[in-house]
Design a protein around this motif. Structure first.
Motif, PDB file in Angstrom:
ATOM      1  N   LEU A   4      -7.042  -7.390   1.010  1.00 22.15           N
ATOM      2  CA  LEU A   4      -6.874  -5.753   1.232  1.00 22.15           C
ATOM      3  C   LEU A   4      -7.951  -5.238   1.906  1.00 22.15           C
ATOM      4  N   GLN A   5      -9.359  -5.600   1.406  1.00 20.87           N
ATOM      5  CA  GLN A   5     -10.646  -4.999   1.918  1.00 20.87           C
ATOM      6  C   GLN A   5     -10.551  -5.755   3.408  1.00 20.87           C
ATOM      7  N   ALA A   6     -10.642  -6.786   3.629  1.00 20.25           N
ATOM      8  CA  ALA A   6      -9.917  -7.650   5.561  1.00 20.25           C
ATOM      9  C   ALA A   6      -9.572  -7.066   5.531  1.00 20.25           C
ATOM     10  N   LYS A   7      -8.336  -6.435   5.594  1.00 23.51           N
ATOM     11  CA  LYS A   7      -7.323  -5.980   6.526  1.00 23.51           C
ATOM     12  C   LYS A   7      -7.847  -4.510   6.851  1.00 23.51           C
ATOM     13  N   LEU A   8      -8.732  -3.731   6.006  1.00 24.33           N
ATOM     14  CA  LEU A   8      -9.027  -2.678   6.760  1.00 24.33           C
ATOM     15  C   LEU A   8      -9.940  -2.976   7.928  1.00 24.33           C
ATOM     16  N   ALA A  24      -4.686  -0.788   8.485  1.00 30.80           N
ATOM     17  CA  ALA A  24      -3.704  -0.667   7.620  1.00 30.80           C
ATOM     18  C   ALA A  24      -4.575   0.725   6.640  1.00 30.80           C
ATOM     19  N   ILE A  25      -4.859   1.577   6.947  1.00 34.18           N
ATOM     20  CA  ILE A  25      -5.455   2.510   6.080  1.00 34.18           C
ATOM     21  C   ILE A  25      -4.286   3.326   6.084  1.00 34.18           C
ATOM     22  N   TYR A  26      -4.251   3.519   7.257  1.00 41.56           N
ATOM     23  CA  TYR A  26      -2.527   4.907   6.875  1.00 41.56           C
ATOM     24  C   TYR A  26      -2.415   4.554   5.595  1.00 41.56           C
ATOM     25  N   TYR A  68      -0.261  13.988   6.101  1.00 42.49           N
ATOM     26  CA  TYR A  68      -1.858  14.506   6.893  1.00 42.49           C
ATOM     27  C   TYR A  68      -2.822  14.582   6.012  1.00 42.49           C
ATOM     28  N   PHE A  69      -3.643  15.105   6.482  1.00 43.68           N
ATOM     29  CA  PHE A  69      -4.708  14.334   6.026  1.00 43.68           C
ATOM     30  C   PHE A  69      -6.149  15.016   6.308  1.00 43.68           C
ATOM     31  N   THR A  70      -7.640  15.047   5.731  1.00 43.69           N
ATOM     32  CA  THR A  70      -8.761  15.732   6.212  1.00 43.69           C
ATOM     33  C   THR A  70      -9.532  14.508   6.714  1.00 43.69           C
ATOM     34  N   PHE A  71     -10.844  14.714   7.613  1.00 42.74           N
ATOM     35  CA  PHE A  71     -11.459  13.473   7.556  1.00 42.74           C
ATOM     36  C   PHE A  71     -12.097  12.951   6.732  1.00 42.74           C
ATOM     37  N   ASN A  72     -12.559  14.059   6.071  1.00 41.00           N
ATOM     38  CA  ASN A  72     -12.902  13.592   4.644  1.00 41.00           C
ATOM     39  C   ASN A  72     -11.876  12.735   3.610  1.00 41.00           C
ATOM     40  N   GLN A  73     -10.838  12.926   3.446  1.00 44.50           N
ATOM     41  CA  GLN A  73     -10.274  12.268   3.028  1.00 44.50           C
ATOM     42  C   GLN A  73      -9.593  10.333   3.297  1.00 44.50           C
ATOM     43  N   LEU A  74      -9.919  10.805   4.890  1.00 41.91           N
ATOM     44  CA  LEU A  74     -10.220   9.268   6.003  1.00 41.91           C
ATOM     45  C   LEU A  74     -11.092   8.350   4.586  1.00 41.91           C
ATOM     46  N   GLN A  75     -12.099   9.413   5.202  1.00 39.46           N
ATOM     47  CA  GLN A  75     -13.523   8.473   4.646  1.00 39.46           C
ATOM     48  C   GLN A  75     -13.814   8.026   3.130  1.00 39.46           C
ATOM     49  N   LYS A  76     -13.269   9.044   2.297  1.00 37.37           N
ATOM     50  CA  LYS A  76     -13.028   8.720   0.888  1.00 37.37           C
ATOM     51  C   LYS A  76     -12.100   7.623   0.632  1.00 37.37           C
ATOM     52  N   ALA A  77     -11.077   7.124   0.867  1.00 37.88           N
ATOM     53  CA  ALA A  77      -9.779   6.159   1.135  1.00 37.88           C
ATOM     54  C   ALA A  77     -11.081   5.136   1.685  1.00 37.88           C
ATOM     55  N   TYR A  78     -11.243   5.088   3.195  1.00 32.40           N
ATOM     56  CA  TYR A  78     -12.548   3.730   3.196  1.00 32.40           C
ATOM     57  C   TYR A  78     -13.530   3.592   1.858  1.00 32.40           C
ATOM     58  N   GLU A  79     -13.768   4.376   1.623  1.00 32.51           N
ATOM     59  CA  GLU A  79     -15.074   4.249   0.666  1.00 32.51           C
ATOM     60  C   GLU A  79     -14.542   3.338  -1.201  1.00 32.51           C
ATOM     61  N   LEU A 117       0.633  -1.642  -0.337  1.00 34.32           N
ATOM     62  CA  LEU A 117       0.176   0.559  -0.051  1.00 34.32           C
ATOM     63  C   LEU A 117       0.743   1.063   0.099  1.00 34.32           C
ATOM     64  N   VAL A 118       0.680   2.419  -0.908  1.00 35.34           N
ATOM     65  CA  VAL A 118       1.413   3.171  -0.840  1.00 35.34           C
ATOM     66  C   VAL A 118       0.522   4.306  -1.147  1.00 35.34           C
ATOM     67  N   PRO A 119       0.530   5.719  -0.525  1.00 39.30           N
ATOM     68  CA  PRO A 119       0.031   6.740  -0.656  1.00 39.30           C
ATOM     69  C   PRO A 119       0.775   7.282  -2.100  1.00 39.30           C
TER      70      PRO A 119
END
Lengths: 219, 219
Positions: free
Chosen positions: A137-141, A146-148, A154-165, A94-96
């Motif tokens: 990957l989906q199971a790991k989340l 792992a999402i990090y 640095y990120f906003t809550f929205n980015q975080l939620q989007k990453a999950y979605e 997983l890579v940003p």
DNA sequence: CCAAAAGTGTTGACTGTACACCCATGT
DNA sequence: ACATGGGTGTACAGTCAACACTTTTGG
């Protein structure tokens, strides 16, 4: 009795780009499957562990190290590879996307991020490997932090939620998501706000720790 | 550049015996680690997949086939094995103890079931592999129907609950356990009762299906 | 009739889910 | 002033955990 086998290490490198979950593929320049798209990978060197080989490939193809990487599965069997019974230890990483530096020397192989929804026809059994990696990957989340590994520092809550979605392929409720995630205490607010958008500024967060960890519960 | 490696397949065979979770170990008759206890395993034949090798070993050492088997992890690296960089694909198998038939020809290797709580000193890094296998087994019990693979075809609710308690290492509440398990609809009552004990006879159950399956939720 | 395991329900706490409005900013 | 995403709380339903007594048999 003792026989010898060839072993490859292949990596499924995930990143989020343009609001989509993508996988890094390269175009094969040699037979078999010349000109087909494939996962980056290669034969193990003598005395090299599969893990080291995976890291070597990751560095060579995506110019990155210090990355979330995990062994996925070891595939073996005739039919997978026309060269014979080649055994493949598959990894996923997983890579940003900010961290990725495609090497110039690899231009010929044209490393490209493909959306998981629009994969080209793939070499070997790499389609199967990618499917398997996505499932993992989906199971790991759901039970790790792992999402990090898909997010910048640095990120906003929205980015975080989007990453999950994006990775789970589902919509999530904003309020419930916040509640649950804050309870986990994985992230902390920084003193910065994201300004310059034409909306209310968003709080910027960072992970308390950027190391793999298991959660008691989640999602 | 292409190199060749030696690969072994090792199996952690779990069973429940004498009210304890046990692992099958054999005594090594050759160097390295001669006379040390080890997991059954061996080098892959030419053109053999790791999975096939694991099944072959399982058949040879425990006289069983048609068994729950699953790939665990692929270990590699110097230090693991004094013969050099040997790569091991580890598997774990679940077997009801009735099915096991230790082969006579293997007497020299004295295959023995050891309780996980009283393991002897082990060859290679097999201690680590067993620990890893146990963790995976426990995790699997929480979201799959894997428990069937440790039980005989016909069993009582009490045996079922004991199987969970032994492998998870926890006590469970009888009433809650029944409720939850019956909701899963994995088992059905047979027309038989276990009589001949000096207590109230117990209903005998069997699994609706003895195939691996994932559950939505459990424990 | 006694010992031993089999079998059975209810309650309270907690967790997860659904849902709608005001806020702060840039233009 | 308005458009845009940021941020917040409550109520209901479903799930989980704790808990004790009656039943049936063999000896």
């Amino acid at each position: 009795m003792r026989f010898y086998q060839s072993i490859t290490a292949d990596i499924t490198i995930f990143t989020i780009k343009d609001g989509q979950l993508k996988v890094l593929l390269i175009k094969r320049t040699n037979e078999p499957f010349k000109n087909k798209w494939a996962l980056p990978g290669g034969f193990l060197y003598q005395n090299e562990t599969p893990e080291k080989a995976a890291l070597r490939v990751l560095k060579a193809k995506a110019g990155i190290k210090n990355v979330y990487i995990e062994q996925l599965y070891t595939f073996g069997g005739f039919g997978r590879d026309p060269r014979g019974n080649i055994i493949t230890v598959a990894y996923f990483a997983l890579v940003p996307r900010e961290k990725i530096k495609i090497s110039r020397s690899d231009k010929i192989q044209t490393p490209t991020f493909y959306s998981l929804k629009k994969l080209p026809s793939l070499a070997f059994d790499h389609g199967r490997i990618i499917k398997y990696a996505l499932k993992r990957l989906q199971a790991k989340l759901e039970y790790t932090n792992a999402i990090y590994a898909l997010l910048p520092e640095y990120f906003t809550f929205n980015q975080l939620q989007k990453a999950y979605e994006i990775t789970l392929g589902t919509k999530l409720d904003k309020r419930n998501f916040r509640k649950k995630f804050l309870m986990l205490k994985l992230i902390k607010p920084t003193k910065k706000m994201l300004r310059g958008t034409r909306q209310r500024p968003a709080q910027i967060y960072q992970f308390v720790s950027r190391k793999p960890a298991e959660l008691k519960k989640f999602f």
